[in-house]
Design a protein around this motif. Structure first.
Motif, PDB file in Angstrom:
ATOM      1  N   GLU A 175       0.724  -1.282   0.144  1.00  0.00           N
ATOM      2  CA  GLU A 175       0.082  -0.040   0.044  1.00  0.00           C
ATOM      3  C   GLU A 175       0.928   1.069  -0.042  1.00  0.00           C
ATOM      4  O   GLU A 175       1.843   1.500   0.822  1.00  0.00           O
ATOM      5  CB  GLU A 175      -1.009   0.020   1.356  1.00  0.00           C
ATOM      6  CG  GLU A 175      -1.811  -1.096   1.178  1.00  0.00           C
ATOM      7  CD  GLU A 175      -2.809  -1.067   2.285  1.00  0.00           C
ATOM      8  OE1 GLU A 175      -3.513  -0.029   2.663  1.00  0.00           O
ATOM      9  OE2 GLU A 175      -2.964  -2.157   2.963  1.00  0.00           O
ATOM     10  N   VAL A 176       0.614   2.175  -0.990  1.00  0.00           N
ATOM     11  CA  VAL A 176       1.445   3.162  -1.195  1.00  0.00           C
ATOM     12  C   VAL A 176       1.137   4.221   0.053  1.00  0.00           C
ATOM     13  O   VAL A 176      -0.143   4.403   0.333  1.00  0.00           O
ATOM     14  CB  VAL A 176       1.306   3.824  -2.531  1.00  0.00           C
ATOM     15  CG1 VAL A 176       2.024   5.042  -2.451  1.00  0.00           C
ATOM     16  CG2 VAL A 176       1.775   2.942  -3.453  1.00  0.00           C
ATOM     17  N   PHE A 177       2.105   4.870   0.738  1.00  0.00           N
ATOM     18  CA  PHE A 177       1.941   5.769   1.742  1.00  0.00           C
ATOM     19  C   PHE A 177       2.498   7.138   1.574  1.00  0.00           C
ATOM     20  O   PHE A 177       2.336   8.210   2.216  1.00  0.00           O
ATOM     21  CB  PHE A 177       2.294   5.271   3.129  1.00  0.00           C
ATOM     22  CG  PHE A 177       3.630   5.070   2.990  1.00  0.00           C
ATOM     23  CD1 PHE A 177       4.833   5.892   3.758  1.00  0.00           C
ATOM     24  CD2 PHE A 177       4.356   3.645   2.924  1.00  0.00           C
ATOM     25  CE1 PHE A 177       6.094   5.862   3.691  1.00  0.00           C
ATOM     26  CE2 PHE A 177       5.725   3.784   2.893  1.00  0.00           C
ATOM     27  CZ  PHE A 177       6.732   4.683   3.461  1.00  0.00           C
ATOM     28  N   ALA A 178       3.272   7.223   0.414  1.00  0.00           N
ATOM     29  CA  ALA A 178       4.142   8.554   0.098  1.00  0.00           C
ATOM     30  C   ALA A 178       4.700   8.404  -1.317  1.00  0.00           C
ATOM     31  O   ALA A 178       4.916   7.388  -1.883  1.00  0.00           O
ATOM     32  CB  ALA A 178       5.332   8.503   1.073  1.00  0.00           C
ATOM     33  N   ALA A 179       4.755   9.865  -1.863  1.00  0.00           N
ATOM     34  CA  ALA A 179       5.131   9.865  -3.190  1.00  0.00           C
ATOM     35  C   ALA A 179       5.971  11.013  -3.396  1.00  0.00           C
ATOM     36  O   ALA A 179       5.607  12.089  -2.687  1.00  0.00           O
ATOM     37  CB  ALA A 179       4.055   9.714  -4.391  1.00  0.00           C
ATOM     38  N   LEU A 180       7.071  11.117  -3.666  1.00  0.00           N
ATOM     39  CA  LEU A 180       7.949  12.200  -3.943  1.00  0.00           C
ATOM     40  C   LEU A 180       7.416  13.193  -5.021  1.00  0.00           C
ATOM     41  O   LEU A 180       6.724  12.713  -5.984  1.00  0.00           O
ATOM     42  CB  LEU A 180       9.506  11.778  -4.059  1.00  0.00           C
ATOM     43  CG  LEU A 180      10.368  11.362  -2.870  1.00  0.00           C
ATOM     44  CD1 LEU A 180       9.846  10.258  -2.298  1.00  0.00           C
ATOM     45  CD2 LEU A 180      11.675  11.277  -3.397  1.00  0.00           C
ATOM     46  N   ASP A 181       7.702  14.398  -4.451  1.00  0.00           N
ATOM     47  CA  ASP A 181       7.041  15.362  -5.479  1.00  0.00           C
ATOM     48  C   ASP A 181       7.823  15.540  -7.013  1.00  0.00           C
ATOM     49  O   ASP A 181       8.974  15.639  -6.992  1.00  0.00           O
ATOM     50  CB  ASP A 181       7.336  16.934  -4.974  1.00  0.00           C
ATOM     51  CG  ASP A 181       6.561  18.012  -5.608  1.00  0.00           C
ATOM     52  OD1 ASP A 181       6.351  17.628  -6.580  1.00  0.00           O
ATOM     53  OD2 ASP A 181       6.337  19.083  -5.224  1.00  0.00           O
ATOM     54  N   ALA A 182       7.108  15.091  -7.867  1.00  0.00           N
ATOM     55  CA  ALA A 182       7.760  14.747  -9.127  1.00  0.00           C
ATOM     56  C   ALA A 182       8.489  16.271  -9.744  1.00  0.00           C
ATOM     57  O   ALA A 182       9.371  16.107 -10.310  1.00  0.00           O
ATOM     58  CB  ALA A 182       6.704  14.418 -10.068  1.00  0.00           C
ATOM     59  N   GLU A 183       8.044  17.455  -9.217  1.00  0.00           N
ATOM     60  CA  GLU A 183       8.187  18.395  -9.953  1.00  0.00           C
ATOM     61  C   GLU A 183       9.806  18.939  -9.326  1.00  0.00           C
ATOM     62  O   GLU A 183      10.521  19.439 -10.059  1.00  0.00           O
ATOM     63  CB  GLU A 183       7.503  19.743  -9.319  1.00  0.00           C
ATOM     64  CG  GLU A 183       6.244  19.798  -9.859  1.00  0.00           C
ATOM     65  CD  GLU A 183       6.298  20.637 -11.289  1.00  0.00           C
ATOM     66  OE1 GLU A 183       7.257  21.136 -11.699  1.00  0.00           O
ATOM     67  OE2 GLU A 183       5.212  20.350 -12.008  1.00  0.00           O
TER      68      GLU A 183
END
Length: 329
Positions: A43-51
């Protein structure tokens, strides 16, 4: 600021990371983390800001339809968590993404921030490189570290590599400087059949990961996929006499190099590994109690006449000799 409100307290967590791109020949490394995520329903709990980290002209976003509504998926790096059930449960923090285009130091610091907040005990980074290895033999997997103590206690190589590196090498060094134990596992992919996917190399990385952190991984259809992949390459090679002759040359070189390893100790170690994988008392490969996160709303190439020199960090690393330390380590 890192907020992990949706993540419970983890049990003996190990972070396992892989990045698409220069460090991922045949998509073997990213395929291994994707397999773990799929089999254990991460289960995904975080994603880095692509920008912050990606050049969208290099890694373009994709548009897709969701019940007629157009949506965009941005290239990024995502973190998920899985729990391995059984008598001795433990958690894995899976990091899967694309090698960043920029700000590598900030990228690594952000990954390490998550590792610190989650109490990660060790970071294992998976990579794959192109090598002079025949597809008909077991995939060589090297375990390397920058930590001399870790190399000694876990029977790993202490890296001596010098040269161009990728995000795998940078993240490993960042972990070392931060005092976080880190290991890189490198699979060698035959350079004459580098097109992804390569399930045989993915399977080899997962087998080595099992040994390293003492878990049992459900392999699903991966062993059958690996056998089908090898049969397919066998058929393609048989149709080209030049490729077939080259593969035979690689086989002879590999078999000669492996002769010293066919010792009683090496055979005993492999047999012990075979028994561990089938020991019902070993840590279970079955998932734990399912979902436990709160909703966070979030073909063949002609054999080369000679080895080319690397033309820069944007190119694949040179194919190593069998005894070479993997690049980027």
């Amino acid at each position: 600021m890192i907020e992990l409100e949706g993540v419970p307290e983890l049990i003996d967590p190990v972070m396992v990371a892989a990045f698409e791109g220069w460090n991922d020949a045949g998509d073997a490394a990213s395929g291994a983390v994707a397999h773990l995520d799929r089999e254990w329903k991460g289960e995904v709990f975080a994603a880095l800001d692509a920008e912050d980290y990606y050049d969208f002209q290099v890694n373009r976003p994709t548009v897709w339809l969701d019940n007629g509504v157009r949506k965009i998926t941005w290239p990024t790096t995502r973190l998920s968590v899985v729990r391995i059930g059984g008598a001795k449960p433990r958690d894995l923090v899976l990091v899967r993404g694309i090698e960043p285009s920029m700000r590598w130091r900030s990228f690594c610091n952000e990954i390490l921030g998550f590792a610190h907040e989650l109490g990660v005990e060790m970071v294992v980074i998976l990579g794959a490189l192109l090598g002079d290895t025949p597809h008909t033999r077991p995939v060589p997997v090297s375990g390397v570290t920058s930590d001399a103590d870790l190399a000694r206690t876990m029977d790993l190589e202490e890296t001596k590599y010098e040269g161009p590196t990728g995000i795998v090498g940078i993240l490993q060094e960042a972990c070392t400087h931060a005092g976080v134990p880190a290991v890189s596992l490198w699979a060698a992919v035959p350079h004459y059949v580098s097109q992804p996917p390569n399930p045989k190399a993915t399977l080899a990385l997962l087998n080595r990961l099992e040994d390293l952190i003492d878990i049992r991984i459900p392999l699903g259809e991966l062993p059958e996929d690996a056998r089908a992949w090898q049969l397919g390459v066998d058929q393609l090679a048989a149709e080209d006499s030049e490729v077939a002759e080259y593969v035979q040359t690689l086989e002879e070189a590999r078999d000669t190099a492996d002769l010293p390893e066919a010792s009683g100790d090496a055979i005993a170690r492999e047999f012990e590994r075979y028994l561990r994988r089938r020991d019902p008392a070993a840590p279970s490969a079955e998932p734990g109690d399912g979902s436990y996160l709160r909703d966070t709303s979030s073909g063949l190439t002609r054999p080369p006449k000679r080895k080319p020199d690397p033309s820069g960090p944007g190119e694949e690393p040179p194919a190593p000799d069998e005894d070479d330390t993997p690049p980027e380590a």
